[in-house]
Scaffold this active site. Structure first.
Site, mmCIF file in Angstrom:
data_model
loop_
_atom_site.group_PDB
_atom_site.id
_atom_site.type_symbol
_atom_site.label_atom_id
_atom_site.label_comp_id
_atom_site.label_asym_id
_atom_site.label_seq_id
_atom_site.Cartn_x
_atom_site.Cartn_y
_atom_site.Cartn_z
ATOM 1 N N CYS A 72 0.849 -1.197 -0.114
ATOM 2 C CA CYS A 72 0.012 0.208 0.054
ATOM 3 C C CYS A 72 0.928 1.144 0.004
ATOM 4 O O CYS A 72 2.085 1.333 0.554
ATOM 5 C CB CYS A 72 -0.924 0.119 1.085
ATOM 6 N N ARG A 74 3.684 -0.776 -4.713
ATOM 7 C CA ARG A 74 3.495 -1.143 -3.510
ATOM 8 C C ARG A 74 2.110 -1.899 -3.287
ATOM 9 O O ARG A 74 1.724 -2.447 -2.249
ATOM 10 C CB ARG A 74 3.653 -0.016 -2.684
ATOM 11 N N GLU A 78 5.347 -16.206 -10.974
ATOM 12 C CA GLU A 78 4.594 -14.984 -10.290
ATOM 13 C C GLU A 78 4.315 -14.022 -11.441
ATOM 14 O O GLU A 78 3.535 -13.271 -11.243
ATOM 15 C CB GLU A 78 5.599 -14.176 -9.240
ATOM 16 N N LYS A 113 10.277 -16.918 -9.904
ATOM 17 C CA LYS A 113 10.025 -15.977 -10.932
ATOM 18 C C LYS A 113 8.934 -16.402 -12.027
ATOM 19 O O LYS A 113 8.165 -15.373 -12.667
ATOM 20 C CB LYS A 113 11.290 -15.536 -11.692
ATOM 21 N N GLU A 127 14.355 -20.346 -6.982
ATOM 22 C CA GLU A 127 14.121 -19.081 -7.467
ATOM 23 C C GLU A 127 13.360 -18.763 -9.161
ATOM 24 O O GLU A 127 12.685 -18.131 -9.397
ATOM 25 C CB GLU A 127 15.323 -18.259 -7.423
ATOM 26 N N TRP A 165 -3.215 -2.702 -1.535
ATOM 27 C CA TRP A 165 -3.220 -3.988 -1.495
ATOM 28 C C TRP A 165 -3.998 -4.508 -0.747
ATOM 29 O O TRP A 165 -3.676 -4.676 0.546
ATOM 30 C CB TRP A 165 -1.663 -4.534 -1.456
ATOM 31 N N LYS A 199 5.010 -5.390 -3.860
ATOM 32 C CA LYS A 199 6.706 -5.314 -3.904
ATOM 33 C C LYS A 199 7.048 -5.318 -2.455
ATOM 34 O O LYS A 199 8.012 -6.231 -2.345
ATOM 35 C CB LYS A 199 7.178 -4.042 -4.502
ATOM 36 N N HIS A 212 11.226 -39.756 -7.073
ATOM 37 C CA HIS A 212 10.467 -40.113 -5.934
ATOM 38 C C HIS A 212 9.086 -39.620 -5.950
ATOM 39 O O HIS A 212 8.380 -39.700 -4.926
ATOM 40 C CB HIS A 212 11.261 -39.730 -4.791
ATOM 41 N N ASN A 222 -1.774 2.412 6.091
ATOM 42 C CA ASN A 222 -1.108 1.128 5.918
ATOM 43 C C ASN A 222 -1.147 0.350 7.036
ATOM 44 O O ASN A 222 -0.871 0.649 8.162
ATOM 45 C CB ASN A 222 0.325 1.301 5.242
ATOM 46 N N GLY A 223 -0.854 -0.996 7.057
ATOM 47 C CA GLY A 223 -0.769 -1.898 8.061
ATOM 48 C C GLY A 223 -2.245 -2.595 8.445
ATOM 49 O O GLY A 223 -3.153 -2.600 7.498
#
Ligand code: G6P
Length: 606
Positions: A2, A27, A487, A484, A480, A73, A601, A503, A99-100
């Site tokens: 946010c 954000r 996402e 990537k 990683e 967000w 982010k 397995h 925010n929070g």
């Protein structure tokens, strides 16, 4: 997570708020809104969707020189117009952006409803506006403090009130807030990205700080109403670092910036004479380093995967047992904190709540934590006992690239310094230094193969599901790479240890499920080739991310050759090839590469 902006001065606030929100959109980007105070009270415009949709909805004549804005967000309540911030009381006297998370929001919502207050959104934030509006305190400062006493949770908060024109009241507890000092104007933001175009003079608020902000300046104070004195500091980043510079996407720009970013993190930190690294900021002397029995790395998302890479580097180079753990898990299992363990927090933003809380848990129990952090002065950096900054420069794309590469290089430097105080020989130290010095050129070489990588990416983009496999050093690379890919391309991508494929997951291999195999030229190449044969026998298409030196025998894999460095450092380069694969697959699929759906982010909530 946010974004918050605020403006008070002599210019129309709305365009400044909208521009600031555009800068902060990385954000959070599911809805946005602004509230501006003019002679006839507060006017609010908010919309689900992107900032550009908000901008289109703001009337041309939208007067007022004091205002606040927010890009969201979603946590409580879906991304709708009503749930978008700012939130106001029924009479629109008080308006807030936040925010929070307010942990006791549902109790407060029930209390307000019982008192006849009509709540218009599903958010936790709305209660703050009502609580402030109900206060009978004589000043805005006291009204906000009174409301905050009822609130449990975290906040970065900005408030405007019709009875107190020309003023923004801000409060910080667990969510970053920065003031920007201009000439007869002041700015508020959750992130310097929104400020750099207006001023280089900023004030970082600390948890527990509140501030009254007017065009004439600011006054900080504490929750017990004690005045504090904070002086502005200069920010070193320039505005153009937040521009896409002609690139189609920030992610592409940031991938391309990696050679320069790598130069920056290495600069001044390599010591040829003693074959070691100089990381003065660790605040650890040789005796303390020798007493370290274990290293525990804490990070989230991509930072966690690079943490795994870092752990294997430290174990291999410094011969100290090392492991990484997702910080989102760590705190909840009441971890044993040992005084001879060195804890390492790794984070691009330095804000990730899970990592910050993990650091606080370690410190509360007397552990020592160092940080590998990109954002200077960020909450995690300030919480750590020492560390090294990554110097990757501002990173805007949600998918981390250059910061990640610098995290890996940071771990290499740390491993080198720890190793040379312990059992790493000076010649091995010098060998690694020479390898590190070659990294920027090696990165250039990988980036020069972008067109070929784009073709390979095109062949992977249509797969419903993919495997990324790697062995030992290659496994964090695979993790990683899968992260990537999933996402930003929204394809299901799963990472496996190469040897574990047989397995279980081998059951899923078919001509429709490609595998990207990490196959460095090293002592395990033969084992990796054997696994590729097993995949091939099940008709699974294969891409091998490898070295020209690697003999893949008769395996009919599409080869992606990256330059070979020292074995300990090869993973750093292999990851970069996977960044380009993910990027070009997402571009081919037409996705919004910089702002993947549902993500943000900096995740400043648990
Ligand atoms: C979010 C981002 C990821 C990032 C993670 C950790 O989930 O979407 O790209 O890796 O946070 O962020 P940090 O700032 O702590 O490195």
């Amino acid at each position: 997570m946010c974004g918050i902006v605020g403006y008070v001065g002599n210019q129309p606030a709305a365009p400044i708020l909208i521009e600031g929100l555009t800068r902060l959109e990385y954000r959070g980007y599911d809805s946005a809104g602004i509230a501006v105070m003019g002679p006839n009270g507060i006017r609010i415009v908010k919309r689900a969707g992107r900032v550009r949709e908000l901008e289109a909805a703001v009337p041309k004549r939208f007067g007022g020189k004091t205002g606040i804005g927010h890009t969201r967000w979603a946590t409580h309540g879906g991304p709708t117009d009503d749930n978008a911030h700012p939130h106001a009381d029924a009479a629109s006297k008080v308006c807030v952006v936040h925010n929070g998370i307010i942990d006791n929001a549902s109790t407060l919502r029930d209390l307000l409803s019982t008192d006849g207050v009509q709540l218009r959104s599903e958010t936790d934030t709305e209660v703050i506006a009502h609580l402030i509006a109900r206060s009978t305190a004589a000043t805005l400062e006291d009204a906000v403090l009174e409301a905050l006493q009822s609130i449990e949770g975290t906040y970065g908060l900005a408030v405007i009130h019709v009875d107190f024109p020309g003023r923004i009241l801000v409060a910080r507890h667990g969510s970053p807030l920065i003031l920007g000092v201009g000439d007869k104007e002041m700015f508020v933001a959750s992130d310097v990205a929104a400020l750099v175009r207006h001023t280089s003079q900023v004030v970082h608020l600390d948890d527990g700080d509140l501030a009254t902000v007017t065009a004439a300046g600011f006054q900080t104070f504490t929750t017990d109403r004690r005045t504090t004195h904070k002086s502005p500091t200069s920010i070193e980043v320039s505005a153009h670092e937040y521009d896409a510079d002609g690139y189609a996407h920030f992610m592409h720009k940031e991938i391309m910036e990696q050679p320069a970013a790598a130069e920056r993190i290495l600069r001044g930190r390599l010591d040829d004479r003693f074959g070691t690294a100089h990381l003065g900021g660790l605040n650890l002397d040789a005796r303390e380093i020798r007493s370290v029995k274990r290293v525990k790395i804490l990070g989230c998302g991509s930072a966690y995967y690079v943490g795994q890479l870092g752990a294997s580097l430290i174990e291999e180079v410094a011969r100290i047992p090392a492991e990484a753990e997702a910080s989102s898990e760590f705190r909840y299992r009441n971890p044993v904190i040992e005084s001879d363990t060195l804890y390492v927090a790794v984070s691009q933003s330095g804000e990730t709540a899970d990592t910050l809380l993990a650091v606080q848990e370690v410190k509360r129990k007397g552990g020592r934590v160092i940080g590998l952090i990109n954002v200077v002065g960020s909450a995690i950096a300030r919480e750590c006992d020492g560390g090294l900054y990554l110097h990757a420069g501002p990173e805007v794309a949600v998918a981390s690239t250059k910061a990640l590469t610098n995290m890996a290089l940071g771990f290499a430097l740390l491993a080198l310094q720890l190793g040379r105080v312990r059992d790493l020989s000076v010649s091995d130290g010098r060998r690694l230094i020479a390898g590190l010095r070659r990294i920027p050129a090696d990165l250039e070489q990988i980036l020069a193969t972008e067109e070929e990588l784009a073709v390979v990416a095109g062949s992977l983009a249509d797969a419903e599901s993919l495997f990324f496999v790697g062995r030992v050093r290659g496994f964090p690379v695979a993790r990683e790479g899968a992260q990537k890919f999933k996402e930003i391309s929204y394809r299901h991508a799963e990472a496996y240890q190469t040897g574990e494929l047989k397995h279980g997951p081998l059951a899923l291999i078919s001509e429709r499920v490609p595998t990207v195999a990490i196959v460095p030229s090293d002592e395990l190449t033969d084992r990796n080739v054997a696994a590729m044969h097993e995949i091939e026998a099940r008709k699974g298409p294969l891409v091998a991310v490898t070295h020209a030196e690697a003999d893949l025998g008769s395996v009919a894999a599409v080869r992606v050759d990256v330059p070979k460095n020292e074995p300990e450092l090869d993973s750093i380069l292999l990851i970069v090839a996977l960044q380009l694969l993910a990027y070009h697959a997402a571009v081919k699929l037409g996705h919004d590469v910089d702002k993947p759906r549902n993500l943000a982010k900096s995740v400043t909530v648990e």
